[in-house]
Design an enzyme around this catalytic site. Structure first.
Site: not given
Ligand code: NAI
Length: 246
Positions: A58-59, A150, A154, A184, A187
């Site tokens: 857990d980060v 959120y 950010k 992803t 979303t």
């Molecule tokens: P996702 O939900 O597909 O992947 C996020 C990953 O982070 C998951 O594998 C999850 O298990 C892991 N995670 C969550 N909390 C954790 C924790 N406490 N410790 C370790 N791992 C943890 O999300 P996605 O879309 O790939 O997002 C990646 C980054 O991009 C995030 O920071 C998100 O806020 C950001 N982002 C995403 C957008 C989108 O439209 N998908 C838009 C803007 C930013």
């Protein structure tokens, strides 16, 4: 030769979405990746086929971060780069955001990024390296009402990264990628219509009139991790189909 040949890189949130696409691209470019995620099973599923290592954590937990970075350093034989893509989303607006939700959102998105950078920085400072933190377009300009915690998280990632870029220069470059809407699991509940097209109300915010696929974000993260960006640090790069520039 790949653009990351011989590089050893940690990707948090590497089991899903943008982090997962980044792990795949980095491995294809010759890097050895450590897939950091809260789910051990999901991290192994990504790391295995890529010849990388999987570390469950857990980060937002300082002790787990310290132990995980030590494990990755030993497993990879060193660390040359870090991508902080772990994150959680909340759509709740001001009146619906409980103190617990606010705290949890910031603890993963901000404290998690901080803890990872703090743990990896001493290793990167030895031989040089790169850090890419994933912010969001909403940290530059919110899309509208809502997502109070959120958006706060950010905005904090963007500001904190600039301070860190000053502190770790010149040996370590620190940049932020700010995605727009990306297809992803994060979303999945609101981005797409049943026919696979982007929800029109969301697409209308974007000059390119669509959401991104994770690989389009991974390409930008690769640029900021590779030597092609050797004179780039402290930058906040929107990769958002033209939502925030106007
Ligand atoms: P996702 O939900 O597909 O992947 C996020 C990953 O982070 C998951 O594998 C999850 O298990 C892991 N995670 C969550 N909390 C954790 C924790 N406490 N410790 C370790 N791992 C943890 O999300 P996605 O879309 O790939 O997002 C990646 C980054 O991009 C995030 O920071 C998100 O806020 C950001 N982002 C995403 C957008 C989108 O439209 N998908 C838009 C803007 C930013």
């Amino acid at each position: 030769m790949g653009r990351l040949t011989g590089r050893r890189i940690i990707v948090t949130g590497g089991a899903s979405g943008i982090g997962r696409a980044t792990c795949a691209l980095f491995a294809a470019e010759g890097a050895k990746v450590a897939v950091f995620d809260r789910s051990a099973e999901a991290a192994h599923a990504v790391a295995g086929p890529l010849g990388g290592i999987a570390v469950a954590l857990d980060v937002s937990n300082a002790q787990q971060v310290t132990a995980a970075v030590a494990e990755a350093r030993a497993g990879l034989g060193g660390i040359d780069g870090l991508v902080n893509a772990a994150g959680i989303f909340s759509a709740a607006g001001l009146s619906d955001t409980t103190p617990d939700l606010f705290e949890r959102t910031l603890s993963v998105n901000v404290t998690g990024t901080f803890l990872m950078v703090q743990a990896v920085a001493p290793v990167l400072l030895e031989g040089g390296g790169t850090i890419v933190n994933i912010g969001s377009g909403v940290g530059i300009t919110p899309t509208g009402p809502g997502s109070t915690a959120y958006v706060a998280s950010k905005g904090a990632v963007i500001a904190m990264s600039k301070a860190i870029a000053m502190e770790l220069a010149p040996k370590v470059r620190v940049n932020v990628v700010c995605p727009g809407a990306v297809d992803t699991p994060m979303t999945a509940s609101f981005l797409k219509r049943p026919d696979g097209s982007t929800e029109p109300g969301i697409a209308a915010r974007y000059a390119l009139q669509r959401a991104a696929v994770p690989e389009e974000l991974a390409a930008a993260i690769l640029f900021l991790t590779s030597d092609e960006s050797s004179f780039v640090t402290g930058v906040t790069l929107p990769v958002d189909g033209g939502r925030t520039f106007h």
